[in-house]
Design a protein around this motif. Sequence first.
Motif, PDB file in Angstrom:
ATOM      1  N   GLN A 138       0.912  -1.168   0.003  1.00 49.60           N
ATOM      2  CA  GLN A 138      -0.014  -0.066   0.065  1.00 49.60           C
ATOM      3  C   GLN A 138       0.724   1.073  -0.026  1.00 49.60           C
ATOM      4  O   GLN A 138       0.497   2.324  -0.698  1.00 49.60           O
ATOM      5  N   TRP A 139       1.870   1.261   0.795  1.00 51.90           N
ATOM      6  CA  TRP A 139       2.697   2.544   0.923  1.00 51.90           C
ATOM      7  C   TRP A 139       3.330   2.728  -0.499  1.00 51.90           C
ATOM      8  O   TRP A 139       3.347   3.997  -0.934  1.00 51.90           O
ATOM      9  N   GLY A 140       3.612   1.654  -1.190  1.00 48.45           N
ATOM     10  CA  GLY A 140       4.146   1.657  -2.849  1.00 48.45           C
ATOM     11  C   GLY A 140       3.328   2.271  -3.639  1.00 48.45           C
ATOM     12  O   GLY A 140       3.689   3.226  -4.335  1.00 48.45           O
ATOM     13  N   ASN A 141       2.062   1.929  -3.433  1.00 49.41           N
ATOM     14  CA  ASN A 141       1.075   2.389  -4.245  1.00 49.41           C
ATOM     15  C   ASN A 141       0.660   3.868  -4.051  1.00 49.41           C
ATOM     16  O   ASN A 141       0.681   4.539  -5.106  1.00 49.41           O
ATOM     17  N   VAL A 142       0.659   4.200  -3.006  1.00 47.99           N
ATOM     18  CA  VAL A 142       0.437   5.840  -2.696  1.00 47.99           C
ATOM     19  C   VAL A 142       1.623   6.654  -3.013  1.00 47.99           C
ATOM     20  O   VAL A 142       1.466   7.741  -3.798  1.00 47.99           O
ATOM     21  N   ALA A 143       2.968   6.123  -2.945  1.00 50.13           N
ATOM     22  CA  ALA A 143       4.131   6.791  -3.325  1.00 50.13           C
ATOM     23  C   ALA A 143       4.031   6.827  -4.767  1.00 50.13           C
ATOM     24  O   ALA A 143       4.386   7.985  -5.463  1.00 50.13           O
ATOM     25  N   GLY A 144       3.607   5.752  -5.517  1.00 49.63           N
ATOM     26  CA  GLY A 144       3.652   5.674  -6.843  1.00 49.63           C
ATOM     27  C   GLY A 144       2.585   6.714  -7.342  1.00 49.63           C
ATOM     28  O   GLY A 144       2.770   7.566  -8.636  1.00 49.63           O
ATOM     29  N   LEU A 145       1.337   6.738  -6.737  1.00 52.94           N
ATOM     30  CA  LEU A 145       0.235   7.380  -7.242  1.00 52.94           C
ATOM     31  C   LEU A 145       0.631   8.994  -7.394  1.00 52.94           C
ATOM     32  O   LEU A 145       0.515   9.680  -8.237  1.00 52.94           O
ATOM     33  N   VAL A 146       1.170   9.440  -5.975  1.00 51.13           N
ATOM     34  CA  VAL A 146       1.706  10.667  -5.835  1.00 51.13           C
ATOM     35  C   VAL A 146       2.691  11.164  -6.785  1.00 51.13           C
ATOM     36  O   VAL A 146       2.626  12.338  -7.441  1.00 51.13           O
ATOM     37  N   LEU A 201       1.963   5.301 -14.757  1.00 49.84           N
ATOM     38  CA  LEU A 201       2.203   5.262 -13.298  1.00 49.84           C
ATOM     39  C   LEU A 201       1.167   5.188 -12.425  1.00 49.84           C
ATOM     40  O   LEU A 201       0.839   4.499 -11.392  1.00 49.84           O
ATOM     41  N   ILE A 202       0.425   6.305 -12.611  1.00 47.11           N
ATOM     42  CA  ILE A 202      -1.068   6.587 -11.928  1.00 47.11           C
ATOM     43  C   ILE A 202      -1.634   5.093 -11.956  1.00 47.11           C
ATOM     44  O   ILE A 202      -2.445   4.659 -10.840  1.00 47.11           O
ATOM     45  N   GLY A 203      -2.183   4.653 -13.086  1.00 47.42           N
ATOM     46  CA  GLY A 203      -2.793   3.394 -13.146  1.00 47.42           C
ATOM     47  C   GLY A 203      -2.086   2.179 -12.482  1.00 47.42           C
ATOM     48  O   GLY A 203      -2.955   1.502 -11.840  1.00 47.42           O
ATOM     49  N   ARG A 204      -0.787   2.104 -12.716  1.00 47.33           N
ATOM     50  CA  ARG A 204      -0.280   1.041 -11.957  1.00 47.33           C
ATOM     51  C   ARG A 204      -0.581   0.958 -10.373  1.00 47.33           C
ATOM     52  O   ARG A 204      -0.404  -0.062  -9.701  1.00 47.33           O
ATOM     53  N   SER A 205      -0.472   2.230 -10.006  1.00 44.94           N
ATOM     54  CA  SER A 205      -0.535   2.518  -8.364  1.00 44.94           C
ATOM     55  C   SER A 205      -2.001   2.626  -7.843  1.00 44.94           C
ATOM     56  O   SER A 205      -2.155   2.460  -6.786  1.00 44.94           O
ATOM     57  N   MET A 206      -3.088   2.405  -8.867  1.00 40.84           N
ATOM     58  CA  MET A 206      -4.361   2.477  -8.496  1.00 40.84           C
ATOM     59  C   MET A 206      -4.622   1.335  -7.803  1.00 40.84           C
ATOM     60  O   MET A 206      -5.585   0.535  -8.494  1.00 40.84           O
ATOM     61  N   LYS A 207      -4.250   0.426  -6.913  1.00 39.19           N
ATOM     62  CA  LYS A 207      -4.564  -0.752  -6.384  1.00 39.19           C
ATOM     63  C   LYS A 207      -4.654  -0.618  -4.882  1.00 39.19           C
ATOM     64  O   LYS A 207      -3.772  -0.155  -4.073  1.00 39.19           O
ATOM     65  N   GLY A 243     -10.460   1.837 -21.802  1.00 42.34           N
ATOM     66  CA  GLY A 243      -9.533   2.824 -21.749  1.00 42.34           C
ATOM     67  C   GLY A 243      -9.434   3.654 -20.180  1.00 42.34           C
ATOM     68  O   GLY A 243      -8.698   4.650 -20.487  1.00 42.34           O
ATOM     69  N   ALA A 244      -9.858   3.151 -19.385  1.00 39.51           N
ATOM     70  CA  ALA A 244      -9.811   3.783 -17.864  1.00 39.51           C
ATOM     71  C   ALA A 244      -8.210   3.693 -17.556  1.00 39.51           C
ATOM     72  O   ALA A 244      -7.527   2.584 -17.709  1.00 39.51           O
ATOM     73  N   ILE A 245      -7.874   4.781 -16.979  1.00 40.53           N
ATOM     74  CA  ILE A 245      -6.468   4.471 -16.231  1.00 40.53           C
ATOM     75  C   ILE A 245      -6.474   3.693 -15.070  1.00 40.53           C
ATOM     76  O   ILE A 245      -5.425   3.039 -14.678  1.00 40.53           O
ATOM     77  N   GLY A 246      -7.554   3.908 -14.286  1.00 38.09           N
ATOM     78  CA  GLY A 246      -7.808   2.986 -13.199  1.00 38.09           C
ATOM     79  C   GLY A 246      -9.167   3.293 -12.564  1.00 38.09           C
ATOM     80  O   GLY A 246     -10.026   4.251 -13.038  1.00 38.09           O
ATOM     81  N   PHE A 247      -9.647   2.477 -11.592  1.00 36.34           N
ATOM     82  CA  PHE A 247     -10.887   2.332 -11.239  1.00 36.34           C
ATOM     83  C   PHE A 247     -10.852   1.825  -9.752  1.00 36.34           C
ATOM     84  O   PHE A 247     -10.242   1.176  -9.186  1.00 36.34           O
ATOM     85  N   GLY A 248     -12.098   2.632  -9.070  1.00 38.15           N
ATOM     86  CA  GLY A 248     -12.057   2.480  -7.785  1.00 38.15           C
ATOM     87  C   GLY A 248     -13.383   2.829  -7.098  1.00 38.15           C
ATOM     88  O   GLY A 248     -14.166   3.445  -7.530  1.00 38.15           O
ATOM     89  N   ILE A 249     -13.496   2.572  -5.583  1.00 43.59           N
ATOM     90  CA  ILE A 249     -14.515   3.268  -4.796  1.00 43.59           C
ATOM     91  C   ILE A 249     -14.323   4.676  -4.637  1.00 43.59           C
ATOM     92  O   ILE A 249     -13.148   4.803  -4.098  1.00 43.59           O
TER      93      ILE A 249
END
Length: 336
Positions: A230-238, A248-254, A280-286
């Motif tokens: 989770q820490w890696g994904n937050v850092a990656g998204l930022v 990178l944004i898409g890979r981090s949205m997990k 075609g979404a970059i990422g998806f979530g709640i």
Amino acid sequence: MSNNINSNEQFLKSEKNDGKEKVPTSRDSRVKVFAPATVANVVCGFDVLGFAVNEPGDEVEMQLTDTPGVIIKQITGDDGRLPLDAAKNTVSASVQHYLQHINRLDIGVEIKLHKKMPIGSGLGSSSASTVAGLFAINKLMGDLLTPTELVPFAMKGEELACGYGHADNVAPALLGGFVLVRSYDPLDVISLPTPAGMFAAIVYPEVDVPTKDARQMIRSKILLKDAVTQWGNVAGLVSGLFMNDFDLIGRSMKDVLVEPTRSILIPGFEDMRTIAMENGAIGFGISGSGPSVFSLTKDEETAQKITELQQQHLTNLNINSKAFVSSVNAEGPRVL
């Protein structure tokens, strides 16, 4: 961030009449404000990340009066669900905290709240109302506080609404754009850049997922390996936001901590994720605690297509829904 305010010439000047101070009647004694909906958490950033959107949002009309005290004069668009009691309504309660802070409890305030967005949608409904009210009273007082300095008062409204004063809704609603809450004690709120061309495709399935119930589902203990992920994904998204790197944004949205549990409450969640990512979404979530879901896209056309397909899927499940397509709101609240 300091919340201490020094006395200065911006304080509202009162006129004296028969020895009693009165709030002046002028064009500055009334204001109407719009505040935007928000997407909180942004998948991996539970309670620390959020962004504002242009649609939907709430409106507040506010007027100063000669009678001390804060009252809710009218609420529209809520189907009678929100309290008119000033002590129990997030807008009036936050305004009261603000007036107490600036030592102006002698002021009277009348509030009309117009709900323009669904309640309990996961889009920061209570946050938008609270922020609109705080922005309005701050305008009437001469902008004594900066938007960042208003965040703690808005958090009081969130505490009243859902039992916990988080800032990942109210901070982006006040500041606009993407916001990181680096720390809650002391409060440290940081504005992040928004990549050009980014759009949010939001779908609200009309099912009930109360915020308090959704929070109670979250695990109190987590595995260290999950925390590291989770820490890696937050850092990656930022980092992706700063680098304008959609991949990178898409890979981090997990999210390995919260989404696996909360998604159970949202009908068709995994199918809607598939629809988003295959179109075609970059990422998806709640969005927030749900039931709204969101997709980030590189353009408006993709966002429109995704919402149409997701809504059709929900219709096939006999679930009504609303959709909102919006670029990221960089402005925050505004005077109408």
